[in-house]
Design a protein around this motif. Structure first.
Motif, mmCIF file in Angstrom:
data_model
loop_
_atom_site.group_PDB
_atom_site.id
_atom_site.type_symbol
_atom_site.label_atom_id
_atom_site.label_comp_id
_atom_site.label_asym_id
_atom_site.label_seq_id
_atom_site.Cartn_x
_atom_site.Cartn_y
_atom_site.Cartn_z
ATOM 1 N N GLU A 2 0.850 -1.181 0.000
ATOM 2 C CA GLU A 2 0.000 0.000 0.000
ATOM 3 C C GLU A 2 0.894 1.241 0.000
ATOM 4 N N THR A 4 1.091 5.405 0.088
ATOM 5 C CA THR A 4 0.437 6.708 0.281
ATOM 6 C C THR A 4 1.505 7.773 0.155
ATOM 7 N N TYR A 6 2.237 11.812 0.485
ATOM 8 C CA TYR A 6 1.775 13.138 0.897
ATOM 9 C C TYR A 6 2.633 14.180 0.186
ATOM 10 N N ILE B 20 6.884 19.208 5.007
ATOM 11 C CA ILE B 20 6.156 19.687 3.823
ATOM 12 C C ILE B 20 5.577 21.076 4.102
ATOM 13 N N TYR B 34 4.500 20.932 -4.611
ATOM 14 C CA TYR B 34 5.328 20.580 -3.451
ATOM 15 C C TYR B 34 6.782 20.437 -3.863
ATOM 16 N N THR B 36 8.853 18.962 -1.518
ATOM 17 C CA THR B 36 9.218 17.746 -0.801
ATOM 18 C C THR B 36 7.938 16.960 -0.533
ATOM 19 N N ARG B 37 8.071 15.661 -0.378
ATOM 20 C CA ARG B 37 6.900 14.812 -0.111
ATOM 21 C C ARG B 37 7.313 13.694 0.838
ATOM 22 N N VAL B 38 6.314 13.047 1.405
ATOM 23 C CA VAL B 38 6.590 11.905 2.290
ATOM 24 C C VAL B 38 5.852 10.688 1.745
ATOM 25 N N VAL B 39 6.604 9.639 1.503
ATOM 26 C CA VAL B 39 6.023 8.407 0.974
ATOM 27 C C VAL B 39 5.868 7.411 2.109
ATOM 28 N N GLU B 40 4.655 6.872 2.224
ATOM 29 C CA GLU B 40 4.376 5.883 3.270
ATOM 30 C C GLU B 40 4.115 4.558 2.559
ATOM 31 N N GLU B 41 5.018 3.618 2.704
ATOM 32 C CA GLU B 41 4.932 2.362 1.966
ATOM 33 C C GLU B 41 4.700 1.222 2.957
ATOM 34 N N ILE B 42 3.562 0.558 2.829
ATOM 35 C CA ILE B 42 3.261 -0.542 3.754
ATOM 36 C C ILE B 42 3.372 -1.852 2.989
ATOM 37 N N GLU B 52 7.432 1.700 5.760
ATOM 38 C CA GLU B 52 8.613 2.527 5.531
ATOM 39 C C GLU B 52 8.151 3.952 5.267
ATOM 40 N N ARG B 54 9.397 7.552 3.942
ATOM 41 C CA ARG B 54 10.538 8.048 3.148
ATOM 42 C C ARG B 54 10.245 9.476 2.685
ATOM 43 N N GLU B 56 11.023 12.535 0.397
ATOM 44 C CA GLU B 56 11.676 12.674 -0.908
ATOM 45 C C GLU B 56 11.761 14.145 -1.294
#
Lengths: 329, 185
Positions: A2, A4, A6, B20, B34, B36-42, B52, B54, B56
């Motif tokens: 999954e 997501t 932001y 951000i 943006y 910068t961004r934040v990636v949320e990887e499940i 995780e 991350r 970027e």
């Protein structure tokens, strides 16, 4: 998994949305101009020097070539975000940027191809030139037609190949990142250039000669397209993924698989039509049906060239190098 | 001249997204864009899941394809090693956006030039840290000079094994990541 994210920019996520039909049209028109310059140079250089009255057998194509390129540049102009800043292209030269090479190259090709076009106009057709000063220039340039043809041959190769070099230099876009792409674009440029000469030529022999040339160019184009996809399929995971839109029969990828389907119909059809023309016995004057068949096959080549540019521009922005692959190691 | 770099310690990121917000506020980043961004990887299957986080941003690469592909020289590598944009020279051709493997750039909708993270160069010149680093409550983002062995980034990179995004692109990024499991047992 999954995912997501932001803080995504719509311009780059989920895929790149920066270049559209305007760039694809430029690539097609640029290639068409390059091919037209090469093919018209071949046509004019093939004539023996001992035939002064028939020195330039190909006049219309060199005359319209710079205007086709100008139309292409108009599309580029529409695409750039800061139109009034376009002069910066010509205040610097960036040796590592294919776009900088292209800007300077195209800037040189337009006036030189225009001079070449003028040099091909024979005395009996000088009335085509609207202004008197053009007639004077044309008369002065007539003796230099062959030299200008050689220069335009080289420039035509440059215009035909540089757009492919530009796209292939993007390591971030796996579909474009192939050394075969510039060769494919050049091949496509030459075949569309030959098709334009076939459509515009009046003489039977010129039409037939370029029909023969086009058969070989289309055969090599089919081979190059097949090798292009094979090369991607056997390359890295992102390269393989990048060609999948062309081979995935789903609504989402409709424009891509339909383009491959169309190309696989158009190019063999062109070969058959052109082969029939070459094999057939032609009288001094072409019949209406023979002309229709020749022009139809040439028109199909032009459509095929446009489809290739459109499909590659859009599909190249779908797939990128991803961290998924990097982080799995 | 310093050789600026950023280390993102993924063990300390809590995904609060303050980076951000700070970036947008500091650099007046336009709406829906943006730097910068934040990636949320499940990953994995419930109940055994692994997440995780991350962050970027522009990697300020040592071998930057955006700079090489810029036809006007608007994108350039500055003396401090950061990749910057001369807005006056930018024509908005978007070649740099296509060239960037990290999708770090966007077109400023109001002015038409390409834009991206500058490592808050204006703050660096004033002796401050980039806004995202200054605001990071978990101290996940660390900034400093790679040429200075006593800097935080040098110490972290010496102590822990790190990774960079898309090393196969050959861009030699200046943003390094430290993973959760990367501390030697």
């Amino acid at each position: 998994m999954e995912l997501t994210i932001y803080g995504t920019n719509a311009l780059t996520y989920p895929h790149l949305h920066i270049w559209d039909w305007k760039i694809a049209s430029y690539l097609f028109l640029g290639g068409l101009t390059g091919g037209a310059l090469v093919m018209s140079a071949i046509a004019n250089l093939r004539k023996k020097k001992t035939e002064p009255h028939d020195k330039a057998c190909c006049v219309k194509v060199p005359l319209i070539a710079p205007f086709i390129l100008l139309l292409g540049m108009f599309f580029i102009f529409l695409d750039v975000e800061r139109k009034l800043n376009s002069f910066w292209f010509y205040l610097t030269f960036q040796p590592l940027s294919p776009m900088s090479w292209g800007a300077w190259g195209v800037g040189a090709v337009i006036p030189i191809s225009f001079l070449y076009g003028l040099s091909t106009v024979p005395d009996e057709l000088k009335h085509w030139l609207v202004f008197d000063f053009l007639k004077k220039w044309s008369k002065k340039l007539n003796p230099y037609m062959r030299r200008l043809a050689v220069i335009n041959f080289i420039m035509g190769i440059f215009v035909g190949i540089y757009t492919g070099v530009l796209l292939s230099s993007f390591v971030a876009r796996p579909l474009w990142n192939s050394a075969l792409l510039p060769i494919l674009f050049l091949n496509s440029a030459l075949s569309t250039g030959a098709a334009l000469v076939i459509i515009m030529a009046r003489k039977n022999e010129v039409k037939l000669f370029f029909t023969k040339v086009d058969i070989w160019l289309i055969l090599s184009e089919i081979t190059l397209i097949a090798l292009f996809f094979y090369g991607h399929y056997t390359s890295s995971a992102s390269h393989r993924e990048s060609i999948m839109p062309f081979f995935t029969l789903s609504n989402e990828f409709f424009p891509y698989w339909i383009s491959i389907l169309l190309l696989s119909i158009i190019f063999p059809l062109v070969i058959v039509l052109e082969f029939l023309e070459v094999k057939g016995e032609h009288s001094e004057r072409l019949t209406g049906f023979e002309k229709f068949r020749m022009n139809l096959s040439a028109l199909l080549v032009l459509v095929g060239g446009f489809i290739i540019r459109m499909a590659l521009i859009y599909a190249g922005q779908l797939i990128k190098m991803t961290d998924k692959i990097a982080t799995k190691f | 001249m310093p050789k600026y770099a950023m280390v993102i310690d993924q063990r300390r990121c809590i995904g609060c997204l303050a980076c951000i917000v700070a970036c947008k506020r500091e650099n007046h980043v336009p709406e829906e864009h943006y730097r910068t961004r934040v990636v949320e990887e499940i990953d994995g299957k419930a109940p055994k899941l692994r997440m995780e986080l991350r962050s970027e941003l522009c990697n300020h690469c040592d071998n930057p394809p955006c700079v090489y592909n810029c036809p006007t020289g608007a994108s350039y590598k500055d003396k401090d090693g950061t990749v910057q944009i001369n807005r006056k020279k930018c024509v908005g051709c978007k070649a740099c956006i296509a060239a960037c493997p990290y999708d770090a750039r966007y077109i400023n909708p109001e002015h038409g030039y390409a834009d991206k993270c500058t490592f808050c160069q204006h703050r660096l010149k004033a002796g401050k840290e980039p806004a995202c680093v200054a605001t990071c409550i978990g101290k996940s983002r660390v900034f400093g000079d790679l040429d200075d062995p006593s800097s935080k980034v040098s110490k972290l990179l010496r102590e822990y094994s790190s990774w960079v995004r898309l090393p196969e692109a050959g861009t030699h990024p200046r943003v390094f990541y430290i993973r959760k499991q990367s501390r030697p047992e």
